[in-house]
Write a protein that holds these residues in place. Structure first.
Motif, mmCIF file in Angstrom:
data_model
loop_
_atom_site.group_PDB
_atom_site.id
_atom_site.type_symbol
_atom_site.label_atom_id
_atom_site.label_comp_id
_atom_site.label_asym_id
_atom_site.label_seq_id
_atom_site.Cartn_x
_atom_site.Cartn_y
_atom_site.Cartn_z
ATOM 1 N N THR A 129 -16.757 16.219 2.011
ATOM 2 C CA THR A 129 -15.858 15.101 2.304
ATOM 3 C C THR A 129 -16.456 13.791 1.810
ATOM 4 O O THR A 129 -15.758 12.956 1.222
ATOM 5 C CB THR A 129 -15.626 15.018 3.824
ATOM 6 O OG1 THR A 129 -15.300 16.308 4.302
ATOM 7 C CG2 THR A 129 -14.533 14.048 4.149
ATOM 8 N N TRP B 8 -14.559 11.361 -0.922
ATOM 9 C CA TRP B 8 -14.076 10.020 -0.619
ATOM 10 C C TRP B 8 -14.883 8.935 -1.307
ATOM 11 O O TRP B 8 -14.340 7.890 -1.694
ATOM 12 C CB TRP B 8 -14.067 9.796 0.900
ATOM 13 C CG TRP B 8 -12.962 10.551 1.559
ATOM 14 C CD1 TRP B 8 -13.075 11.588 2.407
ATOM 15 C CD2 TRP B 8 -11.551 10.331 1.369
ATOM 16 N NE1 TRP B 8 -11.838 12.039 2.781
ATOM 17 C CE2 TRP B 8 -10.884 11.289 2.157
ATOM 18 C CE3 TRP B 8 -10.802 9.422 0.622
ATOM 19 C CZ2 TRP B 8 -9.511 11.365 2.220
ATOM 20 C CZ3 TRP B 8 -9.417 9.495 0.678
ATOM 21 C CH2 TRP B 8 -8.784 10.466 1.473
ATOM 22 N N SER B 9 -16.167 9.194 -1.490
ATOM 23 C CA SER B 9 -16.933 8.155 -2.178
ATOM 24 C C SER B 9 -16.556 8.065 -3.644
ATOM 25 O O SER B 9 -16.508 6.980 -4.219
ATOM 26 C CB SER B 9 -18.433 8.404 -2.038
ATOM 27 O OG SER B 9 -18.765 9.643 -2.588
ATOM 28 N N LEU C 48 -13.373 6.134 -3.678
ATOM 29 C CA LEU C 48 -13.589 4.724 -3.361
ATOM 30 C C LEU C 48 -14.195 3.976 -4.537
ATOM 31 O O LEU C 48 -13.753 2.881 -4.914
ATOM 32 C CB LEU C 48 -14.528 4.635 -2.147
ATOM 33 C CG LEU C 48 -14.605 3.281 -1.471
ATOM 34 C CD1 LEU C 48 -13.297 2.966 -0.801
ATOM 35 C CD2 LEU C 48 -15.731 3.271 -0.455
#
Lengths: 237, 456
Positions: free
Chosen positions: A12, A16-17, A20
């Motif tokens: 995860t 998400w990084s 981002l």
């Protein structure tokens, strides 16, 4: 932390990084206009989508079948220690799970037969029909794969319950089998919808499947349910 | 021809061997040149040329005392066959090496082939003697006069094949001839200077092309040019005093298919450069429409030739910004028109300029003919390092250039999507495996151990 937590947090976090950082870069460089989903959909090859569909069709179906067989199988073996009479009858549950895998491979073969070569390198020359074909095959594979996945799990858990109940009380088996049949039908729904997605002109396939179901229904009509399904079972054997 | 030339020098006669094969050579090919002198005579010290430098005619003349040429020769031949990888015994240049070691020598790895073609002329001029064409047998019969300069040219045999083995044999044959000649010269005690070179290379080293091969691939921009050439300023179209359209291209090639072949013409020299003022009449620009008309004369035998870029600026609701597209590129030649569509690929936000390494209608086409029957089907346009801006021009510089090459190619995206799917599958599988546990419900550490009887 146990292994699961590490694995899930790791995946995860990476996902998400990435999202981002990519989003921040697009924003601060004022390159948001470069984020072009339509470009992605038209530039990626329809073959990728088609083959992903084929792969998912067979692999997810097999996962569902395997999971179901593993659940049911362990229950039958466990229950069969003390009540050996359940062994033969409960193989029907295994067969229902196996049918799910058969649906998957049939669909994978049907979808792969629909994949043909096309000429064209630019979106205009490739043409809308080829894109439609690619996406349809992807969708069909996804449809049949996921519906067979959950169908297999469902049939497996119900079959496990049927085996254990049968071990306690022989009259319970047939009643629970009805539940299993309904569970099996949902896999069939997935196959029908996938065929409709993949090829509008393969109505003949749809007719074939529905006719076999109708025949099955008619052959069992007027007979007691347990006799009917024993016939079906012997047919498979 | 092979030439043996003797030059009267300070300490005696110098004979010059000149071996070469006559052939037409492109002026930009390079051949190596080796020169050495016999005992007791030193070549005038010259600065060795820097690596990669191709010696031109004038420089060669200044270096020159002798020349000895052979069949096609390349630097690679010396490396390949010269036993430089520790296998001295395999070297085909035994005699040559012995001669070089015994005296001073000059090694020019890269001499322009037009220079070597003129070597015999240069030598003739230097020593005022006509060349004598010979082979080793005739040399043995010749009595050389030590006080007179002479130019002897030896043609070394060659084969035209590109076969590796035969090249090796050829070179070792040449080496034997060199050995014979040198031994004869030594026997006659004639001081000489020898030059060994060729008229054209056996192996053409392809210049590493700095151009990228496709529009969609990447290269370091700094690695593209060895010597940065001064770039011309972009073409400006001014309306009412302020610049409205900017255009730049390194090459503007239009080609027409006539009588079975493509005839090309590069319009860039007539469009860009110091003091070049192309005719832009017919161009216009306003808020939503820009039109750049380049008028030429006498292009591809057409009296009047126009290249027209048509750009439009529109507002797109979904992205909520203005974009400009190059909708059409016209070629008007003597009243006829060929039209290309370009809006599919040539677009950018209206505030920016559009730049692309290659905008063409042939390779990785960004321009396509307007219709199947359009005249454009007989034409090809090819614009290199193309940059254009039709709106929002402030001053004479381009705005930020929206490049046609994206960061991730479609292939990279497909790989990422598939890899993501595989990673998800792997995660799922790992989850399942990691939750398998052995049943320990009926384990009883204090109870009797299970015994499995060997016999039934």
């Amino acid at each position: 932390m146990n292994g699961h937590a590490i694995l899930y947090t790791g995946v995860t976090l990476a996902f998400w990084s990435t999202i981002l950082i990519v989003g921040i870069c697009y924003t601060i460089f004022d390159l948001g206009f470069r984020f072009d989903v339509a470009w992605f959909l038209t530039e990626t090859s329809p073959f990728m989508w088609a083959n992903l569909g084929i792969g998912l069709a067979i692999s997810l179906s097999v996962v569902g079948a395997a999971w179901g067989i593993y659940i049911t199988g362990s229950s039958i073996i466990g229950g069969g220690v003390k009540a050996p009479r359940i062994k033969t009858k409960n193989l029907v549950s295994i067969i229902f799970c196996e049918a799910v895998a058969i649906y998957g491979i049939i669909m994978a073969i049907v979808i792969s037969n629909l994949a043909e070569n096309f000429s064209g390198t630019t979106p205009e020359t490739i043409g809308a029909k080829n894109y439609q074909a690619g996406y349809s095959m992807f969708g069909a594979g996804l449809t049949v794969g996921f519906s067979n996945l959950f169908c297999g799990i469902c049939v497996g858990i119900v079959g496990s319950g049927a085996a254990l109940a049968d071990a306690q009380n022989a009259s319970l088996f047939v009643k629970i089998l009805i539940v299993e049949i309904f569970g099996s039908a949902i896999g069939l729904f997935g196959v029908i919808v996938a065929i409709l997605q993949a090829s509008r002109f393969l109505k003949s396939m749809f007719i074939y499947i529905s006719s076999t179901l109708a025949l099955l229904n008619m052959s069992c009509c007027g007979q007691k349910l347990n006799v009917c399904f024993e016939n079906v079972y012997f047919e498979y054997i | 021809m092979a030439a043996l030339r003797t030059v009267s020098g300070n300490t005696g006669m110098i004979s010059l061997f000149l071996l070469c094969v006559i052939a037409a050579a492109k002026s930009d090919e390079q051949v190596p040149l080796v020169a050495w002198a016999s005992d007791g005579f030193a070549l005038s010290p010259v600065n060795a040329p820097s690596a990669g430098h191709t010696v031109s005619v004038e420089e060669l003349e200044s270096h020159l005392n002798t020349a000895l040429r052979t069949a096609p020769l390349s630097v690679d031949d010396f490396t390949l066959y010269g036993g430089v990888f520790g296998n001295k015994q395999d070297s085909v240049f035994q005699n040559l090496e012995a001669a070089l070691l015994s005296s001073s020598s000059l090694w020019l790895p890269s001499v322009s082939s037009s220079a070597t073609a003129l070597v015999s002329t240069l030598l003739q001029n230097q020593i005022d003697a006509a060349p004598l064409y010979m082979n080793p047998d005739t040399l043995a019969q010749l009595r050389l006069n030590a006080s007179v300069a002479a130019l002897l040219v030896f043609r070394l045999p060659y084969s035209g094949g590109a076969d590796m083995m035969s090249t090796k044999e050829v070179l070792s044959g040449n080496d034997e001839v060199i050995g014979q000649v040198l031994s004869i010269m030594k026997a006659q005690s004639v001081p000489y200077t020898a030059v060994f070179t060729a008229l054209w290379p056996s192996r053409v080293i392809e210049e590493a092309s700095p151009a990228v091969h496709s529009v969609w691939s990447r290269s370091l921009l700094q690695s593209r040019r060895e010597e940065p050439t001064a770039t011309n300023p972009p073409l400006e179209f001014k309306e009412k005093g302020s610049t409205c359209i900017l255009l730049w291209a390194e090459k503007l090639v239009v080609s027409q298919y006539r009588s079975g072949k493509w005839e090309r013409h590069d319009l860039a020299p007539k469009t860009f450069g110091e003091g070049v003022e192309p005719n832009l009449s017919g161009s216009s620009c306003n808020e939503t429409h820009s039109r750049l008309v380049l008028n030429y004369e006498d292009v591809l035998n057409y009296r009047s030739f126009k290249l027209i870029f048509v750009m439009n600026r529109r507002h797109y609701k979904v992205s909520a910004r203005h974009w400009f597209t190059m909708d059409l590129v016209h070629l008007e030649y003597d009243g006829k028109t060929a039209t290309f569509n370009g809006s599919r690929y040539i677009y950018a936000p209206a505030e920016y300029s559009y730049r692309c390494e290659s905008v063409s209608s042939s390779r990785y086409p960004q321009l396509s003919p307007h219709s199947d029957k359009d005249n454009a089907n007989d034409w090809q346009i090819s614009l290199h390092d193309f940059q254009i801006q039709g709106f929002n021009v402030a001053g004479k510089d381009f705005s930020y250039a929206s490049d046609c090459a994206s960061f991730f190619t479609p292939g990279i995206w497909m790989g990422l999507v598939t890899s993501l799917l595989m990673v998800l599958v792997l995660t799922y599988g790992l989850h399942m495996i990691m939750q398998l546990r052995t049943m320990d419900r009926f384990d009883d550490p204090k109870g009797p151990a299970i015994s499995v009887p060997q016999t039934e």
